[in-house]
Scaffold this motif. Structure first.
Motif, PDB file in Angstrom:
ATOM      1  N   ASP A   1      27.161 114.991 170.489  1.00  0.00           N
ATOM      2  CA  ASP A   1      28.393 115.129 171.194  1.00  0.00           C
ATOM      3  C   ASP A   1      29.027 116.483 170.960  1.00  0.00           C
TER       4      ASP A   1
ATOM      5  N   THR B   1      31.651 117.971 172.288  1.00  0.00           N
ATOM      6  CA  THR B   1      33.003 118.130 171.916  1.00  0.00           C
ATOM      7  C   THR B   1      33.407 117.640 170.831  1.00  0.00           C
ATOM      8  N   ALA B   2      32.940 116.858 169.888  1.00  0.00           N
ATOM      9  CA  ALA B   2      33.357 116.335 168.701  1.00  0.00           C
ATOM     10  C   ALA B   2      33.661 117.340 167.568  1.00  0.00           C
TER      11      ALA B   2
END
Length: 454
Positions: A166, A168-169
């Motif tokens: 992910d 963006t995490a």
């Protein structure tokens, strides 16, 4: 002096051509100085010690190639073999890195013995060409998978086992590293396509420099707790005493009797891959250099194999994984290298590289990941040599099983096992026993026994 030692006039070359070719070869394979410590470091080895050991083993092996065989081939810690060492033997099977070094040492000694006899030709001829190709292709996929993991692009997932990160995490740490690795892979590919000298090494350095820019602008956050350290290089002197952390450690082990058979399988797997990797490399580079005779044989191949075996044995004692002949030597051959003076130039450059150990070991994993991915692609290109026709399914199905099981089972040895067993099984069931030989049957039985009793 050089002409008498390396027979330059006889090979229609000059000192200038040979030295230039040596520099070219070194530039194309210097990435190993950043990648090998990163891979073996995952097994718990000190990265500075590994880099020094890699430089010394590369110097010894390449100098032996120059003086014994007078060939323009360079040696260093083999890609795929170092991954097998770290991720299969140590992290997979649970052996210590000292025990893994012992396996490499034993394999090297056996290889020396085989190089002094005709046994190596028998082993080489016993394995069908389709499986030889499959081993190279499978190692390519395995290395690519490791590169994707080291970059943080491929992550664990409880539902599908693996998935993409992910982005963006945790963008300032794992996210930006994954992005930089992908960008570095594309940059490296462009450089390689454009035939830029040392494209893989240049790609590593560019990716690292982009990471430094991200750190200085705040896009990358230093977080040692999560394994994201400062990307700024240190310019301290190399601590040569670090070699003491790995030198001779292969002798400080005690393999229990119950583990002897499994340990023997590891040694055989290392020997198997090393033999075919070395012979394949020598033949491939020799063909490009026009060194093969009308029967496809290369003069002075025996001393070349001996140099490879000596380098592996020395490397194990110094503290690095199996040393083998690098296909990147073809870059120096293309630049005009024809004798051992090219190899000796590479050997000396590896020796000098020890002075820059702190810089090489500071290169982050996301910067070396593009090299692994691109090298995986280059190995995968051998798939073009497999005849994917229905009439040839009896050959390519075992090859496919060998290829696909290496990355999926995270083990080169399992790929070899599945390939040999399925090849023998299909040929027996389809009435093609004439294509089998006694040595291949013995290998199949040994691999089956491994699954039954281990």
């Amino acid at each position: 002096m050089f002409d008498n030692l390396f027979k330059l006039k006889e090979n229609k070359t000059t000192v200038k051509n040979e030295i230039g070719a040596g520099v070219t070869t070194f530039m194309t394979m210097a990435y190993i100085l950043a990648v090998n410590p990163s891979i073996l470091g995952a097994a718990g080895m000190d990265t500075s010690a590994v880099l020094i050991a890699t430089c010394l083993a590369s110097f010894i092996g390449t100098a032996c190639m120059a003086l014994l065989a007078n060939l323009p081939f360079a040696l260093s810690a083999g890609m795929g073999l170092n991954a097998f060492f770290a991720y299969t033997v140590v992290l997979g099977f649970g052996y210590t890195w000292q025990e893994a070094l012992l396996a490499v040492l034993i394999e090297g000694v056996i290889f020396i013995i085989l190089s002094l006899t005709k046994v190596r030709e028998s082993i080489f001829n016993a394995i069908p060409l389709s499986l030889k190709r499959a081993v190279s292709i499978g190692i390519g996929l395995f290395i690519t998978f490791i590169g994707l993991q080291n970059a943080g692009i491929c992550v664990g997932n409880s539902a599908t086992l693996v998935s993409v990160v992910d982005f963006t995490a945790k963008f300032s740490t794992s996210g930006i590293c994954a992005v930089l690795a992908l960008l570095g892979t594309l940059i490296s590919a462009v450089l390689y396509i454009k035939e830029v000298p040392g494209a893989i090494l240049v790609g590593i350095l560019i990716t690292w420099m982009l990471g430094i820019v991200c750190q200085l602008t705040g896009l990358y956050a230093v977080d040692p707790a999560s394994g994201h350290f400062s990307l700024l290089p240190t310019f301290a002197m190399t601590d040569f005493s670090k070699i003491g952390l790995t030198f001779g450690q292969c002798f400080d082990v005690d393999i229990s009797r119950g583990e002897l058979l499994n340990f023997a399988v590891i040694v055989i797997s290392l020997l198997f891959v090393d033999i075919f990797d070395t012979l394949g490399g020598l033949i491939g580079i020799g063909a490009k250099a026009g060194m093969l005779d009308e029967h496809g044989r290369m003069p002075r191949v025996s001393p070349a194999l001996l140099a490879d075996a000596v380098a592996t044995t020395a490397g194990a004692m110094l503290g690095t994984s199996t040393v083998t002949t690098f296909m990147e030597s073809s870059a120096g051959v293309a630049a005009g290298g024809r004798t051992g003076l090219t190899a000796m130039t590479v050997a000396l450059l590896f020796l000098v590289s020890m002075l820059f150990a702190p810089i090489f070991t500071a290169i982050p994993a996301f910067a070396t990941a593009p090299a692994l991915i691109l090298i995986g692609f280059l190995a995968f290109c051998d798939v073009a040599h497999l005849k994917l026709t229905k009439e040839n399914y009896i050959e390519v199905i075992p090859a496919f099983l060998c290829i696909i099981t290496m990355p999926l089972f995270y083990s080169i040895s399992e790929g070899i096992s599945f390939g040999v067993i399925s090849y023998v099984f299909l040929h027996i069931c389809c009435g093609r026993t004439r294509q089998l030989n006694a040595l291949l049957l013995v290998l199949a039985v040994l691999f089956i026994c491994k699954y039954i009793f281990l």
